[in-house]
Write an enzyme that holds these catalytic residues in place. Structure first.
Site, PDB file in Angstrom:
ATOM      1  N   GLU A  65      -3.169 -10.290  18.847  1.00 19.63           N
ATOM      2  CA  GLU A  65      -3.264 -11.706  18.840  1.00 19.63           C
ATOM      3  C   GLU A  65      -1.972 -12.441  18.870  1.00 19.63           C
ATOM      4  OE1 GLU A  65      -6.132 -12.937  19.213  1.00 19.63           O
ATOM      5  OE2 GLU A  65      -7.415 -11.125  18.755  1.00 19.63           O
ATOM      6  N   HIS A 113       6.219  -7.675  -1.375  1.00 17.35           N
ATOM      7  CA  HIS A 113       5.354  -8.087  -2.219  1.00 17.35           C
ATOM      8  C   HIS A 113       5.043  -7.165  -3.316  1.00 17.35           C
ATOM      9  CE1 HIS A 113       4.434 -11.348   1.280  1.00 17.35           C
ATOM     10  NE2 HIS A 113       5.514 -11.842   0.904  1.00 17.35           N
ATOM     11  N   ASP A 149       0.846  -1.157   0.028  1.00 16.33           N
ATOM     12  CA  ASP A 149      -0.279  -0.016  -0.211  1.00 16.33           C
ATOM     13  C   ASP A 149       0.864   1.201   0.020  1.00 16.33           C
ATOM     14  OD1 ASP A 149       0.989   0.279   2.793  1.00 16.33           O
ATOM     15  OD2 ASP A 149      -0.775  -0.990   3.174  1.00 16.33           O
TER      16      ASP A 149
HETATM   17  C1  BJW Z   1      -3.020  -6.174  13.751  1.00 16.56           C
HETATM   18  C2  BJW Z   1      -3.957  -5.035  14.084  1.00 16.56           C
HETATM   19  C3  BJW Z   1      -3.525  -3.881  14.481  1.00 16.56           C
HETATM   20  C4  BJW Z   1      -4.926  -6.809  13.134  1.00 16.56           C
HETATM   21  N1  BJW Z   1      -2.117  -3.856  14.544  1.00 16.56           N
HETATM   22  N2  BJW Z   1      -1.516  -6.077  14.037  1.00 16.56           N
HETATM   23  C5  BJW Z   1       8.256 -22.393   3.339  1.00 16.56           C
HETATM   24  C6  BJW Z   1       7.489 -23.245   3.987  1.00 16.56           C
HETATM   25  C7  BJW Z   1       6.210 -23.388   3.322  1.00 16.56           C
HETATM   26  C8  BJW Z   1       5.710 -22.712   2.434  1.00 16.56           C
HETATM   27  C9  BJW Z   1       6.556 -22.041   1.584  1.00 16.56           C
HETATM   28  C10 BJW Z   1       7.954 -21.771   2.275  1.00 16.56           C
HETATM   29  N3  BJW Z   1       8.614 -20.797   1.564  1.00 16.56           N
HETATM   30  C11 BJW Z   1       7.584 -20.666   0.428  1.00 16.56           C
HETATM   31  C12 BJW Z   1       6.435 -21.147   0.790  1.00 16.56           C
HETATM   32  C13 BJW Z   1       5.389 -21.041  -0.059  1.00 16.56           C
HETATM   33  C14 BJW Z   1       4.263 -19.622   0.103  1.00 16.56           C
HETATM   34  C15 BJW Z   1       4.052 -19.634   1.351  1.00 16.56           C
HETATM   35  O1  BJW Z   1       4.423 -19.003   2.401  1.00 16.56           O
HETATM   36  N4  BJW Z   1       2.840 -20.385   1.801  1.00 16.56           N
HETATM   37  C16 BJW Z   1       2.502 -20.424   2.971  1.00 16.56           C
HETATM   38  C17 BJW Z   1       0.905 -20.094   3.164  1.00 16.56           C
HETATM   39  C18 BJW Z   1       2.476 -21.937   3.715  1.00 16.56           C
HETATM   40  N5  BJW Z   1       5.238 -18.512   0.006  1.00 16.56           N
HETATM   41  C19 BJW Z   1       5.368 -17.971  -1.517  1.00 16.56           C
HETATM   42  O2  BJW Z   1       4.731 -18.626  -2.109  1.00 16.56           O
HETATM   43  C20 BJW Z   1       6.201 -16.905  -1.733  1.00 16.56           C
HETATM   44  N6  BJW Z   1       7.231 -16.862  -2.789  1.00 16.56           N
HETATM   45  C21 BJW Z   1       8.346 -17.765  -2.591  1.00 16.56           C
HETATM   46  O3  BJW Z   1       8.606 -18.197  -1.445  1.00 16.56           O
HETATM   47  O4  BJW Z   1       8.923 -18.109  -3.697  1.00 16.56           O
HETATM   48  C22 BJW Z   1       9.679 -19.333  -3.633  1.00 16.56           C
HETATM   49  C23 BJW Z   1       9.104 -20.446  -3.364  1.00 16.56           C
HETATM   50  C24 BJW Z   1       7.838 -20.863  -3.834  1.00 16.56           C
HETATM   51  C25 BJW Z   1       7.022 -21.807  -3.660  1.00 16.56           C
HETATM   52  C26 BJW Z   1       7.516 -22.925  -2.972  1.00 16.56           C
HETATM   53  C27 BJW Z   1       8.741 -22.727  -2.240  1.00 16.56           C
HETATM   54  C28 BJW Z   1       9.649 -21.459  -2.516  1.00 16.56           C
HETATM   55  C29 BJW Z   1       5.463 -15.604  -1.983  1.00 16.56           C
HETATM   56  C30 BJW Z   1       4.385 -15.462  -1.105  1.00 16.56           C
HETATM   57  C31 BJW Z   1       3.523 -14.051  -1.764  1.00 16.56           C
HETATM   58  C32 BJW Z   1       2.304 -13.526  -0.680  1.00 16.56           C
HETATM   59  N7  BJW Z   1       1.548 -12.745  -1.465  1.00 16.56           N
HETATM   60  C33 BJW Z   1       0.218 -12.166  -0.770  1.00 16.56           C
HETATM   61  C34 BJW Z   1      -0.496 -11.385  -1.791  1.00 16.56           C
HETATM   62  C35 BJW Z   1       0.337 -10.152  -2.199  1.00 16.56           C
HETATM   63  C36 BJW Z   1      -0.261  -8.939  -2.838  1.00 16.56           C
HETATM   64  C37 BJW Z   1      -1.720  -8.592  -2.542  1.00 16.56           C
HETATM   65  O5  BJW Z   1      -1.509  -7.715  -1.328  1.00 16.56           O
HETATM   66  O6  BJW Z   1      -2.550  -8.811  -2.910  1.00 16.56           O
HETATM   67  O7  BJW Z   1       0.940 -11.397   0.307  1.00 16.56           O
HETATM   68  S1  BJW Z   1      -0.552 -13.422   0.115  1.00 16.56           S
HETATM   69  C38 BJW Z   1      -1.057 -12.451   1.588  1.00 16.56           C
HETATM   70  O8  BJW Z   1      -0.261 -12.852   2.619  1.00 16.56           O
HETATM   71  C39 BJW Z   1      -0.239 -11.091   1.314  1.00 16.56           C
HETATM   72  C40 BJW Z   1       0.477 -10.697   2.543  1.00 16.56           C
HETATM   73  O9  BJW Z   1       1.663  -9.998   2.548  1.00 16.56           O
HETATM   74  C41 BJW Z   1       0.786 -11.954   2.990  1.00 16.56           C
HETATM   75  C42 BJW Z   1       0.841 -12.303   4.639  1.00 16.56           C
HETATM   76  O10 BJW Z   1      -0.358 -11.738   5.325  1.00 16.56           O
HETATM   77  P1  BJW Z   1      -0.385 -10.792   6.496  1.00 16.56           P
HETATM   78  O11 BJW Z   1       0.223  -9.603   6.329  1.00 16.56           O
HETATM   79  O12 BJW Z   1       0.354 -11.553   7.796  1.00 16.56           O
HETATM   80  O13 BJW Z   1      -1.637 -10.527   6.900  1.00 16.56           O
HETATM   81  P2  BJW Z   1      -2.790 -11.329   7.823  1.00 16.56           P
HETATM   82  O14 BJW Z   1      -4.329 -10.795   7.230  1.00 16.56           O
HETATM   83  O15 BJW Z   1      -2.516 -13.021   7.644  1.00 16.56           O
HETATM   84  O16 BJW Z   1      -2.593 -11.116   9.327  1.00 16.56           O
HETATM   85  C43 BJW Z   1      -2.705  -9.917   9.841  1.00 16.56           C
HETATM   86  C44 BJW Z   1      -2.166  -9.881  11.219  1.00 16.56           C
HETATM   87  O17 BJW Z   1      -2.318  -8.584  11.837  1.00 16.56           O
HETATM   88  C45 BJW Z   1      -2.992 -10.882  12.402  1.00 16.56           C
HETATM   89  O18 BJW Z   1      -2.057 -11.354  12.902  1.00 16.56           O
HETATM   90  C46 BJW Z   1      -3.726  -9.884  13.205  1.00 16.56           C
HETATM   91  O19 BJW Z   1      -3.863 -10.348  14.480  1.00 16.56           O
HETATM   92  C47 BJW Z   1      -2.746  -8.537  13.126  1.00 16.56           C
HETATM   93  N8  BJW Z   1      -3.368  -7.434  13.504  1.00 16.56           N
HETATM   94  N9  BJW Z   1      -5.218  -5.863  13.712  1.00 16.56           N
HETATM   95  C48 BJW Z   1      -1.334  -4.616  14.676  1.00 16.56           C
HETATM   96  N10 BJW Z   1      -4.292  -3.007  14.644  1.00 16.56           N
END
Ligand code: BJW
Length: 243
Positions: free
Chosen positions: A215, A120, A105
């Site tokens: 959390e 990202h 953002d």
């Molecule tokens: C507050 C609050 C307040 C509420 N104050 N806090 C190793 C192990 C297993 C799997 C993998 C691995 N390495 C790679 C992978 C595969 C995959 C992955 O991680 N999968 C998992 C789901 C298991 N990763 C990938 O594919 C990545 N690529 C990669 O590693 O390439 C090499 C590779 C590929 C394949 C296999 C192995 C290696 C790329 C990941 C791309 C993620 N993209 C997204 C979309 C981006 C575009 C968009 O915005 O639309 O990114 S998905 C989405 O999740 C987005 C976010 O950045 C990301 C994380 O989410 P985030 O930010 O944590 O949000 P939430 O909603 O989950 O959590 C919010 C938090 O805020 C909560 O905890 C609340 O409590 C808190 N909160 N109010 C502070 N006021």
């Protein structure tokens, strides 16, 4: 002040080299919903695979384009909050300071943070789907994705599941995590890699790890201190005002 916050403030005050890694929770109090928090989660009414993978875009480019267009409109109206601003001020006082954000953002830069790595991508930039050409926006935000000069459909320049992050960003992150005194993890569920691995990396390399989140998450047990609460309230209290 709680004892967790007091401990975190001591770590923050002593740090000269700081890394902050942020997720969607960082922007929630700017009015941008997170991905996974009910009831207003961004993914609430969708399958993740339909919106955040190459396969999803291939199947229904109009759906994905429209979803990002709606988010773009919402994000364009959002402003950084006191937590973003506190981080930008902290940067001015440190020897080294890097924000590694998963957010697309642009709010850290809008708050004045200089050294920001957008792991990202950024929703206001575009790339072509087939060949990865940079494509200059903006575009009309209607239902049809435009085309690149090469003929490919245009997509937002963000990183979807299964796609690699920019290697230069990963190198910057690794170097920063290797040499920081403190890592602050803010507002991420700690589920998505590689960002989910940053806390362990920093901890293993000798940094103190502070987590700020309302959390607990899988990262909480790695953190030296967990400070419960929202980014907007906690970060201004965490950041040292003097010294
Ligand atoms: C507050 C609050 C307040 C509420 N104050 N806090 C190793 C192990 C297993 C799997 C993998 C691995 N390495 C790679 C992978 C595969 C995959 C992955 O991680 N999968 C998992 C789901 C298991 N990763 C990938 O594919 C990545 N690529 C990669 O590693 O390439 C090499 C590779 C590929 C394949 C296999 C192995 C290696 C790329 C990941 C791309 C993620 N993209 C997204 C979309 C981006 C575009 C968009 O915005 O639309 O990114 S998905 C989405 O999740 C987005 C976010 O950045 C990301 C994380 O989410 P985030 O930010 O944590 O949000 P939430 O909603 O989950 O959590 C919010 C938090 O805020 C909560 O905890 C609340 O409590 C808190 N909160 N109010 C502070 N006021």
């Amino acid at each position: 002040m709680t004892s967790a916050l007091r401990t975190a403030v001591e770590f923050a005050r002593a740090a000269r080299r700081v890394v902050v890694t942020t997720g969607a929770g960082m922007s929630k109090e700017s009015g941008i919903p997170t991905f996974r928090d009910a009831p207003n989660a961004l993914w609430a009414n969708y399958n993740v695979e339909d919106l955040a993978t190459r396969g999803g875009f291939r199947r229904d480019p109009a759906l994905v384009w429209r979803w990002y267009a709606e988010r773009r409109t919402m994000i364009a109206a959002a402003r950084p909050h006191e937590g973003h601003i506190a981080l930008a001020r902290w940067e001015e006082r440190c020897d080294s300071f890097v924000v590694l954000t998963q957010n697309i953002d642009g709010l850290h830069a809008a708050a004045g943070s200089k050294n920001v790595v957008e792991l990202h991508g950024n929703i206001f930039r575009y790339t072509c789907f087939d060949r990865g050409h940079d494509v200059e926006g903006p575009f009309p935000q209607d239902a049809t994705p435009p085309r690149c000069a090469c003929g490919s459909l245009v997509r937002p320049a963000v990183v979807w599941f299964g796609e690699s992050l920019d290697p230069a960003h990963l190198e910057t992150a690794d170097a920063a995590l290797s040499s920081c005194d403190v890592l602050v993890v803010v507002g991420t569920s700690g589920l998505v890699y590689p960002a989910a691995g940053f806390a362990l990396t920093a901890r293993e390399r000798g940094a103190r790890v502070i987590e700020v989140n309302p959390e607990q998450t899988p990262l909480t047990e790695i953190a030296d201190v967990f400070v419960p609460g929202g980014a907007r309230t906690i970060l201004p209290e965490l950041v040292p005002q003097t010294g």
